[in-house]
Design a protein around this motif. Sequence first.
Motif, PDB file in Angstrom:
ATOM      1  N   THR A  33       0.773  -1.113   0.037  1.00 18.96           N
ATOM      2  CA  THR A  33       0.020   0.029   0.024  1.00 18.96           C
ATOM      3  C   THR A  33       0.923   1.510   0.033  1.00 18.96           C
ATOM      4  OG1 THR A  33      -0.113  -0.192   2.303  1.00 18.96           O
ATOM      5  CG2 THR A  33      -1.784  -1.028   0.944  1.00 18.96           C
ATOM      6  N   ASP A  94      -5.617   4.474   4.762  1.00 17.54           N
ATOM      7  CA  ASP A  94      -6.781   3.717   4.490  1.00 17.54           C
ATOM      8  C   ASP A  94      -7.983   4.356   4.739  1.00 17.54           C
ATOM      9  OD1 ASP A  94      -5.148   2.240   2.810  1.00 17.54           O
ATOM     10  OD2 ASP A  94      -5.627   0.437   3.671  1.00 17.54           O
ATOM     11  N   ARG A  95      -7.970   4.620   6.042  1.00 21.74           N
ATOM     12  CA  ARG A  95      -9.311   5.008   6.762  1.00 21.74           C
ATOM     13  C   ARG A  95      -9.193   6.875   6.512  1.00 21.74           C
ATOM     14  NH1 ARG A  95     -13.006   2.172   9.792  1.00 21.74           N
ATOM     15  NH2 ARG A  95     -12.163   0.114   9.751  1.00 21.74           N
ATOM     16  N   GLY A  96      -8.324   7.304   5.737  1.00 15.96           N
ATOM     17  CA  GLY A  96      -8.437   8.825   5.403  1.00 15.96           C
ATOM     18  C   GLY A  96      -7.804   9.758   6.413  1.00 15.96           C
ATOM     19  N   GLN A 449     -12.046  15.083   1.920  1.00 13.01           N
ATOM     20  CA  GLN A 449     -12.408  14.129   1.087  1.00 13.01           C
ATOM     21  C   GLN A 449     -12.951  14.767  -0.111  1.00 13.01           C
ATOM     22  OE1 GLN A 449     -15.696  11.437   2.464  1.00 13.01           O
ATOM     23  NE2 GLN A 449     -14.786  12.257   4.391  1.00 13.01           N
ATOM     24  N   SER A 452     -16.846  12.480  -3.962  1.00 13.79           N
ATOM     25  CA  SER A 452     -17.040  11.310  -4.437  1.00 13.79           C
ATOM     26  C   SER A 452     -16.285  10.173  -3.539  1.00 13.79           C
ATOM     27  CB  SER A 452     -16.560  10.737  -5.861  1.00 13.79           C
ATOM     28  OG  SER A 452     -15.238  10.950  -5.825  1.00 13.79           O
ATOM     29  N   LYS A 454     -13.080  10.162  -2.177  1.00 18.90           N
ATOM     30  CA  LYS A 454     -11.639  10.013  -2.158  1.00 18.90           C
ATOM     31  C   LYS A 454     -10.876  10.810  -1.060  1.00 18.90           C
ATOM     32  CE  LYS A 454     -11.161   7.679  -5.921  1.00 18.90           C
ATOM     33  NZ  LYS A 454     -10.581   6.041  -6.021  1.00 18.90           N
ATOM     34  N   TYR A 455     -10.355  10.146  -0.156  1.00 20.79           N
ATOM     35  CA  TYR A 455      -9.549  11.040   0.780  1.00 20.79           C
ATOM     36  C   TYR A 455      -8.340  11.655   0.365  1.00 20.79           C
ATOM     37  CZ  TYR A 455     -12.217   7.647   3.823  1.00 20.79           C
ATOM     38  OH  TYR A 455     -13.172   6.960   4.465  1.00 20.79           O
ATOM     39  N   LYS A 466      -5.382   3.491   0.444  1.00 23.44           N
ATOM     40  CA  LYS A 466      -5.938   2.688  -1.065  1.00 23.44           C
ATOM     41  C   LYS A 466      -7.097   3.359  -1.617  1.00 23.44           C
ATOM     42  CE  LYS A 466      -8.938  -0.293   1.885  1.00 23.44           C
ATOM     43  NZ  LYS A 466      -9.237  -1.883   2.001  1.00 23.44           N
ATOM     44  N   ASN A 467      -7.711   4.257  -0.739  1.00 21.91           N
ATOM     45  CA  ASN A 467      -8.985   4.932  -1.394  1.00 21.91           C
ATOM     46  C   ASN A 467      -8.523   6.605  -1.213  1.00 21.91           C
ATOM     47  OD1 ASN A 467     -11.575   5.192  -2.319  1.00 21.91           O
ATOM     48  ND2 ASN A 467     -12.108   5.896  -0.339  1.00 21.91           N
ATOM     49  N   GLY A 468      -7.242   6.740  -1.354  1.00 22.91           N
ATOM     50  CA  GLY A 468      -6.926   8.367  -1.044  1.00 22.91           C
ATOM     51  C   GLY A 468      -6.098   8.677  -2.476  1.00 22.91           C
ATOM     52  N   ASP A 553      -0.001   2.808 -10.607  1.00 23.16           N
ATOM     53  CA  ASP A 553      -1.002   1.986 -10.754  1.00 23.16           C
ATOM     54  C   ASP A 553      -0.676   1.515 -12.163  1.00 23.16           C
ATOM     55  OD1 ASP A 553      -2.423   4.004 -12.156  1.00 23.16           O
ATOM     56  OD2 ASP A 553      -3.418   4.450 -10.550  1.00 23.16           O
TER      57      ASP A 553
END
Length: 618
Positions: A33, A94-96, A449, A452, A454-455, A466-468, A553
């Motif tokens: 990550t 991952d939690r922002g 964020q 949508s 994204k952090y 992973k979501n940032g 990526d």
Amino acid sequence: MKKFTRTAAALICAAALTVTGAAPSIGQTKKLTAQAVDTNNDDWLHAEGSRLYDMNGNEVWLTGANWFGFNCSENCPHYLWSADADDCLTEIADRGINIIRFPIATELIVSWMEGTPNPVSSFSANADPAYKINADFCEADGKTPVDSMQVFDIMMKKCKEHGIKAFIDIHSPHTDNSGHNYNLWYGKAGVTTKVWIDSLVWLADKYKDDDTLIGYDLKNEPHGKGQEGDEAAKWDGSKDENNWAYAATQCAEAILDVNPHALILVEGVEQSLSGAQAGDYWGMPDRKENSPYIGAWWGGNFRGAREYPIKPKQGTSQIVYSPHDYGPSVYEQTWFHLDKSATGAAFDTQSLLDEYWYDTWAYINAEEIGPELIGEWGGHMNNAANLKWMTLLRDYMIDHHINHTFWCLNTNSGDTGGLWDSLGFTAATGTSIVWNEEKYKMFEEALWQTKSGKYIGLDHQVALGKNGISLNDFYANYAASEGSNLDGGKTSSGKIVNADPSKTTTTTKPVVTTTTTSGSTSTSSSTSTTTVTTTPEVSNRTFGDANCDGAVDMSDVVLIMQSLANPNKYGIKGSDAKHMTDEGQKNADVIGKDGVTTDDALTIQLYLLGKYTKLPVE
């Protein structure tokens, strides 16, 4: 990260087939990550009015949490003896959570400054050998644990790898799990005001070229009641040693002398003079009626800052005011009761502003005096009034662009609880963290964020989990379109920070003049100054990021292969977003100086699968 997954490897290898025609031969792979480390040293922030900005004037929002332990007898963040640090930071990212406030003791920093770092008490022969979980917290012999300064340095490095920023908070002068109860920044463990300042200057100088550690919270919750006199922190225009405003200004100036880019966080005090009667003075006995003092949470009272704001000689661009605020589950303050019969749930945002918030601290942000960061807020969830208070403060911070760090991640904060309920480690699966999902859900709405979800991180190059996304990615691809959960969603498009900025260097060289006259030779010399603009060779870019979107990526692999197969359509000579730019080519060359080839694409695939832990590959 010690968790393994075959599914991720299979998906990436399948994608590789569509580009290269052959998948690499890899066995069980490590789930990665953390991305390529950003060492540009360009993530420093500054204040304008009530907001914080990056070097290009883009707004930022610091939304994080506290992780205590360096202030305690263990001399390290708690749980490192029973949890993998990378696993913890992976979940934090991952939690922002884009920034961590690390409480620490002056006594510990002094031990580092003097070259005799205090040991980590939990890393010993009689304790759980944490280095078996965190191998990099052990010396090369596999037996000797590292010292507390090395733990701090390793934690800062790991935060950088995960795209997380950090700042420290001097929680107490002495190392003590209850040290926050002590009123002042001096007077324990041989710590004087000078020692307190010198130790912070030493650390600021040590980290002046590392923008992971972006700020210094000078002292946690200076407090004490007015009648305690010299034993309590006050805020006035004097040069008395216990005048927090004067001490904080002196300390800020000393830190900014060695690192002018660091943020300086200044907390409030507990009580201020009320002006109830003429002749009232600091140190006088309290009165039951018409008290000479106005109270607040420890570290929460900024009433004195109206007349005596923090103004270091370098200016106020690095000053952040940092109140602490808590709800009725910590203590039933008078402002939680609108009348004597109220249950504590009768308050609302307006009553909190009228009775406490505005004149105590909120005016600083509202009147554009300076930015604010609520350094501590939080509490238990099993109290309806406390949950209501947390929700009201959360929404006020969102609506008014107030930075914050939640108290806390730790499970072992008795009066608040934590975002974590428990942590455990097994060699086969890594660290298991049980989050308090109800509390996190409440808190998560106040994390920066996009619309949508994204952090948004504070690192220009490294995405947050992973979501940032990285700060560059936000301003390049999201700010002007969907925006974020600030300012009604819309933000200016901003300007990204280049990974490899041109640098201007000035060189001075002697010019020698030789003159021959009638058989004799004389030599004279003069000095000239030449200004040369150069773009140096660097290793500090986000290697692998071929499309310059701030992340590494499979889309980067695809672009490399497309640019090689059809350079007219996708190559560097093109002018639209589908083409690889000059900057993208520099990022894509991950295995040498021979230009971009299919080997670079394959190497990036292997990096994504965990075969390589960093790019470029040496």
